[in-house]
Enzyme design. Sequence first.
Site, PDB file in Angstrom:
ATOM      1  N   GLY A   1      -2.640  -1.931  -7.743  1.00  8.29           N
ATOM      2  CA  GLY A   1      -4.014  -2.436  -7.097  1.00  8.29           C
ATOM      3  C   GLY A   1      -5.511  -1.896  -7.060  1.00  8.29           C
ATOM      4  O   GLY A   1      -6.287  -2.818  -7.614  1.00  8.29           O
TER       5      GLY A   1
ATOM      6  N   HIS B   1     -10.220  -0.198  -2.564  1.00  9.00           N
ATOM      7  CA  HIS B   1     -10.222  -1.600  -3.246  1.00  9.00           C
ATOM      8  C   HIS B   1     -10.122  -2.746  -2.298  1.00  9.00           C
ATOM      9  O   HIS B   1      -9.856  -4.050  -2.700  1.00  9.00           O
ATOM     10  CB  HIS B   1      -9.166  -1.653  -4.511  1.00  9.00           C
ATOM     11  CG  HIS B   1      -7.845  -1.660  -3.797  1.00  9.00           C
ATOM     12  ND1 HIS B   1      -7.325  -0.578  -3.453  1.00  9.00           N
ATOM     13  CD2 HIS B   1      -7.026  -2.647  -3.808  1.00  9.00           C
ATOM     14  CE1 HIS B   1      -6.143  -0.898  -2.990  1.00  9.00           C
ATOM     15  NE2 HIS B   1      -5.691  -2.054  -3.176  1.00  9.00           N
TER      16      HIS B   1
ATOM     17  N   ASP C   1      -4.396  -6.605  -7.837  1.00 12.10           N
ATOM     18  CA  ASP C   1      -4.725  -7.658  -6.935  1.00 12.10           C
ATOM     19  C   ASP C   1      -5.167  -8.550  -7.484  1.00 12.10           C
ATOM     20  O   ASP C   1      -5.037  -9.835  -7.172  1.00 12.10           O
ATOM     21  CB  ASP C   1      -5.409  -6.893  -5.646  1.00 12.10           C
ATOM     22  CG  ASP C   1      -4.643  -5.585  -4.910  1.00 12.10           C
ATOM     23  OD1 ASP C   1      -3.275  -5.797  -5.055  1.00 12.10           O
ATOM     24  OD2 ASP C   1      -5.154  -4.897  -4.420  1.00 12.10           O
TER      25      ASP C   1
ATOM     26  N   ASP D   1      -1.283  -1.512   4.751  1.00 13.32           N
ATOM     27  CA  ASP D   1      -1.579  -0.399   5.864  1.00 13.32           C
ATOM     28  C   ASP D   1      -2.557  -0.444   6.386  1.00 13.32           C
ATOM     29  O   ASP D   1      -3.863  -0.198   5.962  1.00 13.32           O
ATOM     30  CB  ASP D   1      -1.473   0.655   4.900  1.00 13.32           C
ATOM     31  CG  ASP D   1      -1.688   2.255   5.835  1.00 13.32           C
ATOM     32  OD1 ASP D   1      -1.748   2.074   7.167  1.00 13.32           O
ATOM     33  OD2 ASP D   1      -1.702   3.281   5.191  1.00 13.32           O
TER      34      ASP D   1
ATOM     35  N   ASP E   1     -11.038  -6.348  -3.240  1.00 19.11           N
ATOM     36  CA  ASP E   1     -10.207  -6.950  -4.068  1.00 19.11           C
ATOM     37  C   ASP E   1      -8.946  -7.453  -3.306  1.00 19.11           C
ATOM     38  O   ASP E   1      -8.413  -8.888  -3.459  1.00 19.11           O
ATOM     39  CB  ASP E   1      -9.289  -6.180  -5.204  1.00 19.11           C
ATOM     40  CG  ASP E   1     -10.358  -5.453  -5.888  1.00 19.11           C
ATOM     41  OD1 ASP E   1     -11.444  -6.037  -6.358  1.00 19.11           O
ATOM     42  OD2 ASP E   1     -10.197  -4.296  -6.608  1.00 19.11           O
TER      43      ASP E   1
ATOM     44  N   HIS F   1       1.054  -1.068   0.194  1.00 22.27           N
ATOM     45  CA  HIS F   1      -0.078  -0.024   0.118  1.00 22.27           C
ATOM     46  C   HIS F   1       0.764   1.335  -0.080  1.00 22.27           C
ATOM     47  O   HIS F   1       2.041   1.217   0.386  1.00 22.27           O
ATOM     48  CB  HIS F   1      -0.751  -0.006   1.175  1.00 22.27           C
ATOM     49  CG  HIS F   1      -1.939  -1.085   1.032  1.00 22.27           C
ATOM     50  ND1 HIS F   1      -2.684  -1.495   2.448  1.00 22.27           N
ATOM     51  CD2 HIS F   1      -2.778  -1.437   0.101  1.00 22.27           C
ATOM     52  CE1 HIS F   1      -3.530  -2.403   1.763  1.00 22.27           C
ATOM     53  NE2 HIS F   1      -3.708  -2.305   0.522  1.00 22.27           N
TER      54      HIS F   1
ATOM     55  N   ARG G   1      -8.409 -14.159   0.501  1.00 22.10           N
ATOM     56  CA  ARG G   1      -9.161 -15.599   0.412  1.00 22.10           C
ATOM     57  C   ARG G   1      -8.523 -16.612  -0.373  1.00 22.10           C
ATOM     58  O   ARG G   1      -8.367 -17.483  -0.056  1.00 22.10           O
ATOM     59  CB  ARG G   1     -10.418 -15.028   0.069  1.00 22.10           C
ATOM     60  CG  ARG G   1     -11.554 -16.479   0.121  1.00 22.10           C
ATOM     61  CD  ARG G   1     -12.970 -15.997   0.176  1.00 22.10           C
ATOM     62  NE  ARG G   1     -13.299 -15.119  -1.145  1.00 22.10           N
ATOM     63  CZ  ARG G   1     -13.586 -13.821  -0.846  1.00 22.10           C
ATOM     64  NH1 ARG G   1     -13.625 -13.146   0.193  1.00 22.10           N
ATOM     65  NH2 ARG G   1     -13.632 -12.953  -2.045  1.00 22.10           N
TER      66      ARG G   1
END
Length: 134
Positions: free
Chosen positions: A55, A87, A60, A80, A90, A8, A96
Amino acid sequence: MKIALIAHDEKKDDMVNFTIAYSNILKQHELFATGTTGTRISEATGLSIARFKSGPLGGDQQIGAKIAENEMDLIIFFRDPLTAQPHEPDISALMRLSDVYQIPLVTNTGGAEVMIRALDAGFFDWRNIVKEKK
């Protein structure tokens, strides 16, 4: 190994410093990164890095697709936790997928240092261990 590097905005300096410190290990692997993070790492270290989109623009998700296709071995993602991310869905999907496909994911410098040192020492070769058990 195929390693994704993501950071980030508030963690990009940490990622650059990490990759400078461990460039001798990272150069032995195939590296991927999201947009600006990849550019900054490459400029600071000279490492060869395949870059995805940033991202928020789908990077991502592109890394998530690599995970789903069994084409990623490790994710180093300096998140962060104190700043809302536009996002976030995402990011959650990426995390996951890492869990679903059992791809190691570390989210801070301490975890990344443990993982990269294990990789360098030869203690981290989970794909070969899984193959040996079959």
